[in-house]
Design a protein around this motif. Structure first.
Motif, PDB file in Angstrom:
ATOM      1  N   LYS A  30       0.828  -1.206   0.000  1.00 38.50           N
ATOM      2  CA  LYS A  30       0.000   0.000   0.000  1.00 38.50           C
ATOM      3  C   LYS A  30       0.859   1.251   0.000  1.00 38.50           C
ATOM      4  CE  LYS A  30      -3.640   2.399   2.581  1.00 38.50           C
ATOM      5  NZ  LYS A  30      -4.481   2.400   3.808  1.00 38.50           N
ATOM      6  N   GLU A  34       0.815   4.220  -2.758  1.00 41.05           N
ATOM      7  CA  GLU A  34       0.560   5.614  -2.401  1.00 41.05           C
ATOM      8  C   GLU A  34       1.811   6.491  -2.531  1.00 41.05           C
ATOM      9  OE1 GLU A  34      -1.152   5.535   1.505  1.00 41.05           O
ATOM     10  OE2 GLU A  34      -3.127   4.944   0.755  1.00 41.05           O
ATOM     11  N   HIS A  35       2.868   5.935  -3.125  1.00 42.97           N
ATOM     12  CA  HIS A  35       4.107   6.686  -3.340  1.00 42.97           C
ATOM     13  C   HIS A  35       4.750   7.117  -2.020  1.00 42.97           C
ATOM     14  CE1 HIS A  35       3.316   7.971  -7.800  1.00 42.97           C
ATOM     15  NE2 HIS A  35       3.065   6.704  -7.588  1.00 42.97           N
ATOM     16  N   ARG A  36       4.481   6.407  -0.929  1.00 42.95           N
ATOM     17  CA  ARG A  36       5.093   6.743   0.357  1.00 42.95           C
ATOM     18  C   ARG A  36       6.375   5.966   0.602  1.00 42.95           C
ATOM     19  NH1 ARG A  36       2.221   5.303   4.614  1.00 42.95           N
ATOM     20  NH2 ARG A  36       0.631   4.086   3.555  1.00 42.95           N
ATOM     21  N   ASP A 135      -6.285  14.491  -1.892  1.00 46.51           N
ATOM     22  CA  ASP A 135      -5.557  13.421  -1.195  1.00 46.51           C
ATOM     23  C   ASP A 135      -4.807  12.607  -2.238  1.00 46.51           C
ATOM     24  OD1 ASP A 135      -4.646  11.306   0.312  1.00 46.51           O
ATOM     25  OD2 ASP A 135      -6.568  10.917   1.305  1.00 46.51           O
ATOM     26  N   PRO A 137      -2.061  10.616  -2.194  1.00 44.63           N
ATOM     27  CA  PRO A 137      -1.789   9.199  -1.947  1.00 44.63           C
ATOM     28  C   PRO A 137      -3.005   8.307  -2.198  1.00 44.63           C
ATOM     29  CG  PRO A 137      -0.788  10.527  -0.249  1.00 44.63           C
ATOM     30  CD  PRO A 137      -1.645  11.452  -1.049  1.00 44.63           C
ATOM     31  N   ALA A 138      -4.188   8.764  -1.765  1.00 41.94           N
ATOM     32  CA  ALA A 138      -5.399   7.975  -1.965  1.00 41.94           C
ATOM     33  C   ALA A 138      -5.765   7.911  -3.441  1.00 41.94           C
ATOM     34  CB  ALA A 138      -6.557   8.561  -1.161  1.00 41.94           C
ATOM     35  N   ARG A 141      -3.441   5.357  -5.086  1.00 44.26           N
ATOM     36  CA  ARG A 141      -3.754   3.985  -4.670  1.00 44.26           C
ATOM     37  C   ARG A 141      -5.060   3.514  -5.298  1.00 44.26           C
ATOM     38  NH1 ARG A 141      -7.138   2.650  -0.832  1.00 44.26           N
ATOM     39  NH2 ARG A 141      -6.989   4.691   0.174  1.00 44.26           N
ATOM     40  N   CYS A 171       3.154   1.947 -10.133  1.00 44.03           N
ATOM     41  CA  CYS A 171       3.312   3.083  -9.225  1.00 44.03           C
ATOM     42  C   CYS A 171       4.781   3.441  -9.033  1.00 44.03           C
ATOM     43  CB  CYS A 171       2.659   2.772  -7.876  1.00 44.03           C
ATOM     44  SG  CYS A 171       0.862   2.916  -7.924  1.00 44.03           S
TER      45      CYS A 171
END
Length: 237
Positions: A30, A34-36, A135, A137-138, A141, A171
């Motif tokens: 995840k 979300e590119h985190r 948002d 990240p959302a 995703r 991603c």
């Protein structure tokens, strides 16, 4: 005799319920979606074990699974890193997606039920709500999960497994190569695809999917590689 209150760190460690392998896997995947977790991020076993409440052995099991799927690169004597797809690998991802996803859309259009169409529209509504909240990240995703949802509806386990691997890989590619301020997945393209599926128009559904994938690839710049800072603890918060 009263016991001294534990320090916050000790208390957190004692009260934390250990994550299962699947939960750890899902959290990392995840975070990629979300590119985190950016390409090239080192996944330190000790830190992952600490924040997830499990042994390093379990962490290695998860990292090996992620490596098998191409999301993680294991480097001898150096450790595990989030994969950094080369330009050639990035192009291969899109070649593969163009080969299978138009047919996937065509197949679903032949068998799509009203509940499935409603589920797709509900998912796009979630994407729209995320855009209203800005948002990012959302948004990222949910856009990837939309394609996995279509594969799930087709009912082909091999296809579904491939899409579950290709979505986070895409991603990573977008993280590395997307152009500033270029929307990689415009919301109307998902809606147009759903309309074709709902109308049981296989040819149009395949065409929409192909155009959509081509548009995503066209927003990428394969000449510039970006870097981002990781936040390992945040993916388990």
């Amino acid at each position: 005799m009263n016991r001294a209150n534990p320090t916050p760190a000790t208390k957190d460690t004692e009260s934390r319920t250990p994550y299962s392998n699947e939960e750890i896997y899902g959290r990392i995947q995840k975070a990629v979606l979300e590119h985190r977790l950016a390409p090239g991020t080192k996944l330190i076993e000790e830190r992952l074990a600490e924040v997830s409440g499990v042994s390093r052995t379990k962490i290695r099991e998860v990292l090996n699974k992620l490596a098998h799927e191409g999301l993680v690169t294991l480097v001898p004597n150096r450790g595990a890193f989030i994969a950094s797809p080369s330009v050639e690998q990035a192009r291969d991802v899109f070649v593969t997606r163009r080969m299978i996803e138009p047919e996937m859309a065509r197949l679903l259009s032949q068998s799509a039920t009203p509940p499935q169409v409603r589920a797709l529209r509900k998912h796009v509504k979630l994407e729209s709500d995320a855009r209203k909240r800005d948002d990012r990240p959302a948004i990222i995703r949910l856009s990837g999960e939309f394609h996995v949802l279509i594969a799930d509806m087709v009912g082909n386990e091999i296809l579904l497994r491939m899409m579950r691997e290709l979505a986070p890989l895409t991603c990573l590619v977008i993280t590395l190569y997307d152009k500033p301020n270029a929307p990689a997945c415009p919301h109307h393209e998902h809606s147009d695809l759903i309309d074709a599926i709902a109308a049981h128009d296989g040819a149009r559904a395949a065409e929409c999917m192909l155009e959509h994938l081509q548009h995503i690839e066209a927003t990428l710049n394969f000449e510039v590689v970006k870097e981002a800072s990781p936040d390992i603890e945040a993916i388990f918060s």
